[in-house]
Scaffold this motif. Sequence first.
Motif, PDB file in Angstrom:
ATOM      1  N   VAL A  73       0.864  -1.183   0.000  1.00 21.37           N
ATOM      2  CA  VAL A  73       0.000   0.000   0.000  1.00 21.37           C
ATOM      3  C   VAL A  73       0.899   1.231   0.000  1.00 21.37           C
ATOM      4  N   ARG A  74       0.671   2.133  -0.943  1.00 22.63           N
ATOM      5  CA  ARG A  74       1.542   3.300  -1.064  1.00 22.63           C
ATOM      6  C   ARG A  74       0.718   4.589  -1.145  1.00 22.63           C
ATOM      7  N   GLY A  75       0.855   5.405  -0.118  1.00 23.96           N
ATOM      8  CA  GLY A  75       0.260   6.745  -0.116  1.00 23.96           C
ATOM      9  C   GLY A  75      -1.239   6.781  -0.273  1.00 23.96           C
ATOM     10  N   VAL A  76      -1.948   5.826   0.335  1.00 27.43           N
ATOM     11  CA  VAL A  76      -3.399   5.723   0.148  1.00 27.43           C
ATOM     12  C   VAL A  76      -4.142   6.682   1.069  1.00 27.43           C
ATOM     13  N   SER A  77      -5.038   7.451   0.483  1.00 30.88           N
ATOM     14  CA  SER A  77      -5.934   8.324   1.236  1.00 30.88           C
ATOM     15  C   SER A  77      -7.370   8.032   0.822  1.00 30.88           C
ATOM     16  N   VAL A  78      -8.260   7.970   1.816  1.00 30.58           N
ATOM     17  CA  VAL A  78      -9.681   7.730   1.576  1.00 30.58           C
ATOM     18  C   VAL A  78     -10.482   8.734   2.385  1.00 30.58           C
ATOM     19  N   THR A  79     -11.410   9.395   1.724  1.00 28.95           N
ATOM     20  CA  THR A  79     -12.282  10.368   2.387  1.00 28.95           C
ATOM     21  C   THR A  79     -13.739   9.998   2.133  1.00 28.95           C
ATOM     22  N   TYR A  80     -14.539   9.981   3.207  1.00 24.06           N
ATOM     23  CA  TYR A  80     -15.984   9.813   3.097  1.00 24.06           C
ATOM     24  C   TYR A  80     -16.616  11.179   3.309  1.00 24.06           C
ATOM     25  N   ASP A  81     -17.222  11.737   2.262  1.00 27.03           N
ATOM     26  CA  ASP A  81     -17.753  13.099   2.343  1.00 27.03           C
ATOM     27  C   ASP A  81     -16.629  14.030   2.811  1.00 27.03           C
ATOM     28  N   ASP A  82     -16.755  14.595   4.019  1.00 27.93           N
ATOM     29  CA  ASP A  82     -15.695  15.476   4.499  1.00 27.93           C
ATOM     30  C   ASP A  82     -14.891  14.849   5.633  1.00 27.93           C
ATOM     31  N   VAL A  83     -14.998  13.525   5.803  1.00 29.10           N
ATOM     32  CA  VAL A  83     -14.280  12.822   6.867  1.00 29.10           C
ATOM     33  C   VAL A  83     -13.079  12.089   6.271  1.00 29.10           C
TER      34      VAL A  83
ATOM     35  N   SER B 229     -11.008  -0.656   9.339  1.00 22.50           N
ATOM     36  CA  SER B 229     -11.957  -1.286   8.422  1.00 22.50           C
ATOM     37  C   SER B 229     -11.876  -0.671   7.031  1.00 22.50           C
ATOM     38  N   THR B 230     -11.630   0.636   6.967  1.00 23.68           N
ATOM     39  CA  THR B 230     -11.482   1.282   5.661  1.00 23.68           C
ATOM     40  C   THR B 230     -10.264   0.744   4.933  1.00 23.68           C
ATOM     41  N   LEU B 231      -9.181   0.493   5.664  1.00 20.91           N
ATOM     42  CA  LEU B 231      -7.989  -0.082   5.033  1.00 20.91           C
ATOM     43  C   LEU B 231      -8.298  -1.458   4.464  1.00 20.91           C
ATOM     44  N   PHE B 232      -9.000  -2.289   5.223  1.00 18.74           N
ATOM     45  CA  PHE B 232      -9.381  -3.608   4.712  1.00 18.74           C
ATOM     46  C   PHE B 232     -10.212  -3.472   3.432  1.00 18.74           C
ATOM     47  N   LYS B 233     -11.155  -2.553   3.446  1.00 18.22           N
ATOM     48  CA  LYS B 233     -12.021  -2.389   2.279  1.00 18.22           C
ATOM     49  C   LYS B 233     -11.246  -1.860   1.076  1.00 18.22           C
ATOM     50  N   ALA B 234     -10.259  -1.012   1.319  1.00 20.73           N
ATOM     51  CA  ALA B 234      -9.410  -0.547   0.221  1.00 20.73           C
ATOM     52  C   ALA B 234      -8.589  -1.693  -0.336  1.00 20.73           C
ATOM     53  N   LEU B 235      -8.114  -2.582   0.525  1.00 25.63           N
ATOM     54  CA  LEU B 235      -7.350  -3.741   0.073  1.00 25.63           C
ATOM     55  C   LEU B 235      -8.199  -4.684  -0.772  1.00 25.63           C
ATOM     56  N   MET B 236      -9.500  -4.741  -0.467  1.00 27.54           N
ATOM     57  CA  MET B 236     -10.403  -5.617  -1.208  1.00 27.54           C
ATOM     58  C   MET B 236     -11.040  -4.929  -2.412  1.00 27.54           C
ATOM     59  N   GLY B 237     -10.746  -3.640  -2.597  1.00 24.86           N
ATOM     60  CA  GLY B 237     -11.352  -2.915  -3.702  1.00 24.86           C
ATOM     61  C   GLY B 237     -12.786  -2.524  -3.459  1.00 24.86           C
ATOM     62  N   LEU B 238     -13.221  -2.534  -2.203  1.00 28.19           N
ATOM     63  CA  LEU B 238     -14.600  -2.187  -1.865  1.00 28.19           C
ATOM     64  C   LEU B 238     -14.784  -0.688  -1.697  1.00 28.19           C
ATOM     65  N   VAL B 239     -13.695   0.025  -1.461  1.00 30.27           N
ATOM     66  CA  VAL B 239     -13.696   1.485  -1.513  1.00 30.27           C
ATOM     67  C   VAL B 239     -12.532   1.914  -2.396  1.00 30.27           C
ATOM     68  N   ALA B 240     -12.708   3.016  -3.096  1.00 29.70           N
ATOM     69  CA  ALA B 240     -11.679   3.501  -4.017  1.00 29.70           C
ATOM     70  C   ALA B 240     -10.917   4.646  -3.366  1.00 29.70           C
ATOM     71  N   PRO B 241      -9.601   4.513  -3.211  1.00 33.16           N
ATOM     72  CA  PRO B 241      -8.816   5.611  -2.652  1.00 33.16           C
ATOM     73  C   PRO B 241      -8.857   6.840  -3.559  1.00 33.16           C
ATOM     74  N   GLN B 242      -8.851   8.018  -2.946  1.00 36.37           N
ATOM     75  CA  GLN B 242      -8.752   9.252  -3.729  1.00 36.37           C
ATOM     76  C   GLN B 242      -7.331   9.455  -4.258  1.00 36.37           C
ATOM     77  N   GLN B 243      -6.373   8.855  -3.545  1.00 38.06           N
ATOM     78  CA  GLN B 243      -5.001   8.879  -4.045  1.00 38.06           C
ATOM     79  C   GLN B 243      -4.264   7.661  -3.506  1.00 38.06           C
ATOM     80  N   GLY B 244      -3.153   7.320  -4.162  1.00 36.80           N
ATOM     81  CA  GLY B 244      -2.347   6.182  -3.740  1.00 36.80           C
ATOM     82  C   GLY B 244      -2.671   4.920  -4.517  1.00 36.80           C
ATOM     83  N   THR B 245      -1.883   3.874  -4.267  1.00 36.29           N
ATOM     84  CA  THR B 245      -2.043   2.603  -4.967  1.00 36.29           C
ATOM     85  C   THR B 245      -2.048   1.441  -3.987  1.00 36.29           C
ATOM     86  N   VAL B 246      -2.722   0.366  -4.382  1.00 35.95           N
ATOM     87  CA  VAL B 246      -2.762  -0.876  -3.616  1.00 35.95           C
ATOM     88  C   VAL B 246      -2.391  -2.012  -4.552  1.00 35.95           C
TER      89      VAL B 246
END
Length: 269
Positions: free
Chosen positions: A21-31, A58-75
């Motif tokens: 995981v490299r430089g991953v950021s995830v935002t829900y609305d303004d969180v 939990s968000t990290l797990f979901k990013a690893l599974m492709g269930l949420v899309a990071p706004q930046q970074g790669t998995v």
Amino acid sequence: MPTDHVPPGDDPEDGAPILDVRGVSVTYDDVQALDDVSVSLRAGSICGLIGVNGSGKSTLFKALMGLVAPQQGTVELFGRTTAAARRAGLVAYMPQAEEVDWTFPVSVSDVVGMGVYGRLGAARRLRPADRAAVGEALERVGLTDLGRRQIGRLSGGQRKRVFIARSIAQDARLLLLDEPFAGVDQASERTMTALLRDLREEGRSVLVSTHDLAGVPEFCDEAVLLHRRVLAHGHPAAVLTQGNLARAFGAAPSDDDPRPLHPAATGES
């Protein structure tokens, strides 16, 4: 860049991370759930993911599974995109209990059988070898006699073991377990930790979130301390210090206290 075109039987080169995981950021609305998270995991290890509720586990797990899309970074998983790794059956995921519909009319064997679906044709009919894999997985988690029972009629610990059995039937090389020990009795926890150690000895890897800080040094090879960002990653003795935990759990220490939280973190009795 990860690729979708790695042949299914090829693993990363020796020493290369299976999870990257490299430089991953995830935002829900303004969180901001994850902020510039980078972490890697190598084959044949158990890594404890530690953080308060809302720290982004939990968000990290979901990013690893492709269930949420990071706004930046790669998995990358096994040098591939998450979608490619899932199609190849390389990764299995156990979500938190509240995210599962336990009233759904499926049996324990049905759930474990879902682990082999990726190897089946469009008809989704289990072949004798697939049924044998399901039976062997149920035997390994001690649920052979409960194969016909509806999944919701199991205890909390038994439900978690069903998900581990599904990953075994799938022959997943990486297990992502979100709070597998929450709400289970000590006997079930001991059974699961022993089973996960056995899977590690077989060359599989486990990323597991847990609140049992005292048990991490005894169970995990490494630990990640997360609070939207990675605060520390390494051997549990280096991660579970008073200073690190104060930052992760909300207190602000006057200095970076290097003392471990628990004697087990240094191997002391």
